[in-house]
Design an enzyme around this catalytic site. Sequence first.
Site, PDB file in Angstrom:
ATOM      1  N   SER A 237       0.845  -1.196   0.000  1.00 24.17           N
ATOM      2  CA  SER A 237       0.000   0.000   0.000  1.00 24.17           C
ATOM      3  C   SER A 237       0.876   1.240   0.000  1.00 24.17           C
ATOM      4  CB  SER A 237      -0.873   0.026   1.257  1.00 24.17           C
ATOM      5  OG  SER A 237      -1.499   1.287   1.397  1.00 24.17           O
TER       6      SER A 237
ATOM      7  N   TYR B 221      -1.226  -0.980  10.220  1.00 20.14           N
ATOM      8  CA  TYR B 221      -1.457  -1.300   8.805  1.00 20.14           C
ATOM      9  C   TYR B 221      -0.232  -0.952   7.966  1.00 20.14           C
ATOM     10  CZ  TYR B 221      -3.780  -1.197   4.203  1.00 20.14           C
ATOM     11  OH  TYR B 221      -4.138  -1.404   2.885  1.00 20.14           O
TER      12      TYR B 221
HETATM   13  N1  LIG Z   1      -8.802  -0.049  -1.215  1.00 19.97           N
HETATM   14  C1  LIG Z   1      -7.659   0.585  -1.074  1.00 19.97           C
HETATM   15  O1  LIG Z   1      -7.584   1.817  -1.085  1.00 19.97           O
HETATM   16  C2  LIG Z   1      -6.381  -0.204  -0.908  1.00 19.97           C
HETATM   17  C3  LIG Z   1      -5.171   0.453  -1.069  1.00 19.97           C
HETATM   18  C4  LIG Z   1      -3.990  -0.261  -0.887  1.00 19.97           C
HETATM   19  C5  LIG Z   1      -4.032  -1.601  -0.569  1.00 19.97           C
HETATM   20  N2  LIG Z   1      -5.246  -2.213  -0.401  1.00 19.97           N
HETATM   21  C6  LIG Z   1      -5.252  -3.634  -0.064  1.00 19.97           C
HETATM   22  O2  LIG Z   1      -5.977  -4.346  -1.044  1.00 19.97           O
HETATM   23  C7  LIG Z   1      -6.457  -5.581  -0.496  1.00 19.97           C
HETATM   24  C8  LIG Z   1      -7.916  -5.750  -0.880  1.00 19.97           C
HETATM   25  O3  LIG Z   1      -8.646  -4.730  -0.253  1.00 19.97           O
HETATM   26  P1  LIG Z   1     -10.002  -4.128  -0.807  1.00 19.97           P
HETATM   27  O4  LIG Z   1      -9.849  -2.659  -0.815  1.00 19.97           O
HETATM   28  O5  LIG Z   1     -10.420  -4.842  -2.039  1.00 19.97           O
HETATM   29  O6  LIG Z   1     -10.956  -4.445   0.446  1.00 19.97           O
HETATM   30  P2  LIG Z   1     -12.082  -5.541   0.729  1.00 19.97           P
HETATM   31  O7  LIG Z   1     -12.419  -5.363   2.164  1.00 19.97           O
HETATM   32  O8  LIG Z   1     -13.148  -5.407  -0.296  1.00 19.97           O
HETATM   33  O9  LIG Z   1     -11.351  -6.923   0.525  1.00 19.97           O
HETATM   34  C9  LIG Z   1     -10.675  -7.616   1.539  1.00 19.97           C
HETATM   35  C10 LIG Z   1     -11.034  -9.084   1.415  1.00 19.97           C
HETATM   36  O10 LIG Z   1     -10.219  -9.829   2.318  1.00 19.97           O
HETATM   37  C11 LIG Z   1     -11.019 -10.828   2.928  1.00 19.97           C
HETATM   38  N3  LIG Z   1     -10.417 -11.239   4.202  1.00 19.97           N
HETATM   39  C12 LIG Z   1     -10.301 -10.516   5.341  1.00 19.97           C
HETATM   40  N4  LIG Z   1      -9.717 -11.242   6.305  1.00 19.97           N
HETATM   41  C13 LIG Z   1      -9.421 -12.459   5.752  1.00 19.97           C
HETATM   42  C14 LIG Z   1      -8.796 -13.650   6.243  1.00 19.97           C
HETATM   43  N5  LIG Z   1      -8.366 -13.736   7.505  1.00 19.97           N
HETATM   44  N6  LIG Z   1      -8.664 -14.706   5.406  1.00 19.97           N
HETATM   45  C15 LIG Z   1      -9.130 -14.631   4.133  1.00 19.97           C
HETATM   46  N7  LIG Z   1      -9.719 -13.539   3.616  1.00 19.97           N
HETATM   47  C16 LIG Z   1      -9.866 -12.466   4.411  1.00 19.97           C
HETATM   48  C17 LIG Z   1     -12.380 -10.141   3.111  1.00 19.97           C
HETATM   49  O11 LIG Z   1     -13.418 -11.065   3.331  1.00 19.97           O
HETATM   50  C18 LIG Z   1     -12.494  -9.393   1.780  1.00 19.97           C
HETATM   51  O12 LIG Z   1     -13.082 -10.183   0.770  1.00 19.97           O
HETATM   52  C19 LIG Z   1      -6.223  -5.476   1.022  1.00 19.97           C
HETATM   53  O13 LIG Z   1      -5.066  -6.226   1.360  1.00 19.97           O
HETATM   54  C20 LIG Z   1      -5.949  -3.996   1.226  1.00 19.97           C
HETATM   55  O14 LIG Z   1      -5.155  -3.747   2.364  1.00 19.97           O
HETATM   56  C21 LIG Z   1      -6.425  -1.542  -0.575  1.00 19.97           C
END
Ligand SMILES: NC(=O)c1ccc[n+]([C@@H]2O[C@H](COP(=O)([O-])OP(=O)(O)OC[C@H]3O[C@@H](n4cnc5c(N)ncnc54)[C@H](O)[C@@H]3O)[C@@H](O)[C@H]2O)c1
Length: 258
Positions: free
Chosen positions: A149, A164
Amino acid sequence: MTSITPFPTERTVVLTGAASARGIGRAAADRLASEGWSIAILDINAEDASAAAAEIGSNRAVKAIGVGADVSDAASVDRAITEIEGALPPIVALANLAGISSPTPFMETTVEEWDKVFAINMRGSFIVSQRVLKGMIERKLGRIVSISSISAQRGGGTYSKVAYSASKAGIIGFTRALAREVGEFGVTVNAIAPGPIDTDIMGGTLSEDRKAQMSEGIMMGRVGSREEVAALIAFLLGPDAGYITAATYDINGGLQVS
Ligand SMILES: NC(=O)c1ccc[n+]([C@@H]2O[C@H](COP(=O)([O-])OP(=O)(O)OC[C@H]3O[C@@H](n4cnc5c(N)ncnc54)[C@H](O)[C@@H]3O)[C@@H](O)[C@H]2O)c1
């Protein structure tokens, strides 16, 4: 010298955290399915994982399964990957996308919260990568992409705070060191570092006001879309990215240098 193992026509990508309807993983699964991959969704939410796989499988006419598993639990991951290996073509690619946010200020963060964030965001990537690498090393072909991130690079500044940022910074070191160990087996390992993306992870669906606020300081003047991140993931997991490894790709509309 290492020789190049060709991509098989029938191949599977495992995506962790790809069940949530508006998440990056779901968009990546859809994109990869459109490129002919068989899809395995591994998510803590078993019901949504199955529903997502069924929808993508039927829309894109590919094999797809959704399996419930907690990435932070080695036994749970082993069961899930064994099921996937029995049901789908060889696993050629893994996207480590499961993650949780953590908006708690440092002085209020408990050891329990710290450990939970690291267990899912960091240890999960270790557990799932190690499990799928067994087959990749044997077949001398693999692609792994893990999600860091911009929060790791800039020290927060978006939504989540220290726990985080630290867990996502770990992903970058993990990626570089693992890439060094598995390159000789034809496996590439990369990270991506997105800026704010329009998903529900930052405390729920982003309102237009919040998106406008977050856009300040972003060169492109907006938050990113999950489809844009999905396209980068698909490229790094695809056949044309065989000479890219140990890299961290920024995808943040210019926020990193603004
Ligand atoms: N959205 C953003 O701005 C952003 C930016 C940088 C990085 N990210 C990263 O991208 C990834 C996806 O995030 P997103 O924004 O799509 O959010 P999201 O909440 O839609 O997706 C996260 C997914 O992880 C699953 N999850 C959570 N805990 C889990 C576990 N213990 N085992 C298996 N699955 C689990 C959830 O059920 C969900 O489907 C994350 O790692 C997040 O940190 C997101």
